[in-house]
Structure formats: C-alpha cells, structure tokens
Design a protein around this motif. Structure first.
Motif, mmCIF file in Angstrom:
data_model
loop_
_atom_site.group_PDB
_atom_site.id
_atom_site.type_symbol
_atom_site.label_atom_id
_atom_site.label_comp_id
_atom_site.label_asym_id
_atom_site.label_seq_id
_atom_site.Cartn_x
_atom_site.Cartn_y
_atom_site.Cartn_z
ATOM 1 N N TYR A 142 7.766 -3.673 -3.854
ATOM 2 C CA TYR A 142 7.519 -4.100 -5.233
ATOM 3 C C TYR A 142 6.681 -5.370 -5.199
ATOM 4 N N GLU A 143 5.753 -5.474 -6.119
ATOM 5 C CA GLU A 143 4.852 -6.626 -6.156
ATOM 6 C C GLU A 143 5.645 -7.936 -6.133
ATOM 7 N N GLY A 144 5.295 -8.813 -5.198
ATOM 8 C CA GLY A 144 5.985 -10.090 -5.071
ATOM 9 C C GLY A 144 7.186 -10.063 -4.151
ATOM 10 N N THR A 145 7.532 -8.888 -3.616
ATOM 11 C CA THR A 145 8.654 -8.753 -2.698
ATOM 12 C C THR A 145 8.126 -8.577 -1.284
ATOM 13 N N SER A 146 8.665 -9.348 -0.344
ATOM 14 C CA SER A 146 8.193 -9.286 1.040
ATOM 15 C C SER A 146 9.344 -8.935 1.978
ATOM 16 N N PRO A 147 9.487 -7.668 2.351
ATOM 17 C CA PRO A 147 10.516 -7.307 3.320
ATOM 18 C C PRO A 147 10.254 -7.971 4.662
ATOM 19 N N GLU A 148 11.291 -8.477 5.287
ATOM 20 C CA GLU A 148 11.146 -9.210 6.538
ATOM 21 C C GLU A 148 10.799 -8.270 7.689
ATOM 22 N N GLY A 149 9.804 -8.650 8.475
ATOM 23 C CA GLY A 149 9.480 -7.922 9.696
ATOM 24 C C GLY A 149 8.748 -6.613 9.505
ATOM 25 N N LEU A 150 8.167 -6.397 8.335
ATOM 26 C CA LEU A 150 7.452 -5.146 8.080
ATOM 27 C C LEU A 150 6.084 -5.419 7.483
ATOM 28 N N ASP A 151 5.105 -4.605 7.883
ATOM 29 C CA ASP A 151 3.804 -4.612 7.229
ATOM 30 C C ASP A 151 3.866 -3.647 6.040
ATOM 31 N N ILE A 152 3.295 -4.051 4.925
ATOM 32 C CA ILE A 152 3.360 -3.268 3.692
ATOM 33 C C ILE A 152 2.133 -2.370 3.581
ATOM 34 N N ASP A 153 2.387 -1.092 3.313
ATOM 35 C CA ASP A 153 1.294 -0.138 3.143
ATOM 36 C C ASP A 153 0.852 -0.025 1.683
ATOM 37 N N LEU A 154 1.820 -0.021 0.761
ATOM 38 C CA LEU A 154 1.534 0.136 -0.653
ATOM 39 C C LEU A 154 2.381 -0.843 -1.458
ATOM 40 N N THR A 155 1.802 -1.441 -2.483
ATOM 41 C CA THR A 155 2.577 -2.248 -3.418
ATOM 42 C C THR A 155 2.551 -1.567 -4.785
ATOM 43 N N PHE A 156 3.552 -1.866 -5.601
ATOM 44 C CA PHE A 156 3.638 -1.234 -6.911
ATOM 45 C C PHE A 156 4.414 -2.136 -7.863
ATOM 46 N N ARG A 157 4.323 -1.823 -9.131
ATOM 47 C CA ARG A 157 5.114 -2.435 -10.183
ATOM 48 C C ARG A 157 5.824 -1.318 -10.940
#
Length: 262
Positions: free
Chosen positions: A29-44
C-alpha cells in the motif's frame, strides 16, 4: 501458480516470502514499507481495481495478505476507472470492524478469480507450537488469567475490536483496540505489574487474513510494561523469529506459553 503478497508493515511479509515456493510479486500500500522486501507494485484503495488487473496480467493466481496496514480513507478524487465500480464495496468495508473489512476485501479478490491463502498456509512453520517455550513455567494464577483473557476475546468477538488483552490477578486490565497491541501495552502504566498478555483469534475469524501475531518486539514491550508472561493459542497465532522470542522471554524473566487444548 504465481503468488502475490499484499505486504504491510513489519517482518511478517518477509518471513512469508522466504517460505514461499517461488518469489512472490510483492505489492505494498502506498506509504507502507515492508521490512526486508523489494516492492514490485504499489497501490491505493482508490486504485485497487487496477491492481487486480495488473496482477492478472502477471499471471498471478494466488494472493496472500501479510503485515499491518492502517485502515485507509477513501479519496474520491483519486479513483481510477477500474476501481470506481467498486466504491459500494469499499463503503461497506469501511463501515465494518477490522475483520469485517478484511472479509470484504478478501471476497473481492476471490470474486475476481484469485485464491486467497492465509500466511499460515504459505508458511505453516510460523504458527505457535504448543508448550512452554521459556525457562519459567506458568503457575496456577497465570493459567487462570489466561482462561479469563481467552474468554474475554471470545465474548467480544462480535464487536470485532481486537485479538489481544491483558489480565492479572483474575481480572481483565486492558483490551486491544484499533491502535494495536503495542499501544495497549504502552498505556498500561502500573496495571501491567504481574499481568499477562494473551493473544488469540476471535470467534469465527477468518484464518486467511490477519491472524494474531507476536514477535520479538512484543516481548520487549511486555517486559517494559512489567508483565509476567506472554500467552498465545497454539496453532492459531503466528510467532515471528521464535528463537529470539524465547531468548527475550528468558532474558526478561517472562513466561512464553502456547496453550493447547483449551
């Protein structure tokens, strides 16, 4: 089968991703950063329809939700064309409690053709294993407090307000709300002395989204609050970094007990 991980805060998403048979598509989710993972897609919330389309284009057939996401506010000005038809469902979800809202979202994914997997289905070894995991063992008073806490969670299940509470000396001292477990523990003050933290699922709770979770930070917060122990329902609660949790329990003189059969 291609898995998409709808990743929220904390270390649970990375633990689930590590246990998956193949690298999942990580969506945050936009503005959320899971620890230790690279993000492929963001969404709202306002672009969730587009996310569903993009996952289909990537060949995703399974979805797993892991990690905390704050309840969003719907901004009509940011709706895209794929998501606008879903607004009635969003409004229904936002009026429900946490579990009710998650059920609506899960139903949306399933109706779109995705299979929703629980974090425990992707990473079954994360579930609490029954027994006492600390050097200290629960005494009769702690067992009674655990029963009181578990009964309270079940009694309040219909209100859908939390999965954790604090009990001590035969009485309930605090109940988790939307602010979460850490906030509940931080606000205990003198009420934490000699009490326990209990975590377990609500009655009828779906196991596919938002299973109760404890981790090292839980034990640090419990020690800071002056608690005697952390008690969870075996097989129904996720434990992040279980060896570290045990080490912290022993370091701070806490009981770490996963109840079975109760």
């Amino acid at each position: 089968m291609t898995l998409a991980l709808i990743a929220g805060r904390g270390t649970l998403p990375a633990a689930v991703a590590a246990a998956a048979s193949a690298q999942p598509v990580v969506c945050a989710y936009e503005g959320t950063s899971p620890e230790g993972l690279d993000i492929d897609l963001t969404f709202r919330l306002e672009t969730l329809g587009t996310l569903l389309v993009r996952l289909g284009e990537r060949g995703v057939t399974q979805v797993c939700f892991a990690g905390g996401i704050d309840r969003p506010q719907l901004d009509p000005t940011k709706l895209d064309s794929e998501t606008a038809p879903l607004v009635p469902l969003f409004m229904e979800a936002l009026q429900k409690g946490d579990d009710g809202a998650l059920r609506v979202v899960m139903d949306l994914f399933e109706r779109t053709g995705f299979t929703v997997l629980g974090a425990d289905e992707v990473a079954p070894d994360l579930l609490a294993k029954g027994g006492v995991h600390s050097e200290l063992w629960p005494d009769a008073a702690m067992r009674r407090d655990a029963e009181i806490a578990a009964e309270h969670i079940l009694e309040l299940s219909a209100k859908d307000i939390g999965q954790a509470c604090v009990a001590g000396n035969g009485t309930l001292r605090a109940m988790e709300d939307a602010a979460g477990t850490d906030a509940m523990l931080a606000g205990l003050g003198d009420r934490g002395a000699g009490a326990i933290l209990f975590k377990g699922p609500k009655a009828g709770q779906t196991r596919k989204i938002d299973l109760p979770t404890v981790g090292p930070e839980t034990f640090i917060a419990a020690a800071r609050a002056g608690l005697r122990g952390v008690v969870v329902d075996a097989g129904d609660v996720i434990v992040l970094d279980a060896p570290r949790c045990t080490a912290l329990a022993d370091e701070h003189g806490l009981v770490f007990w996963a109840r079975t059969g109760e």
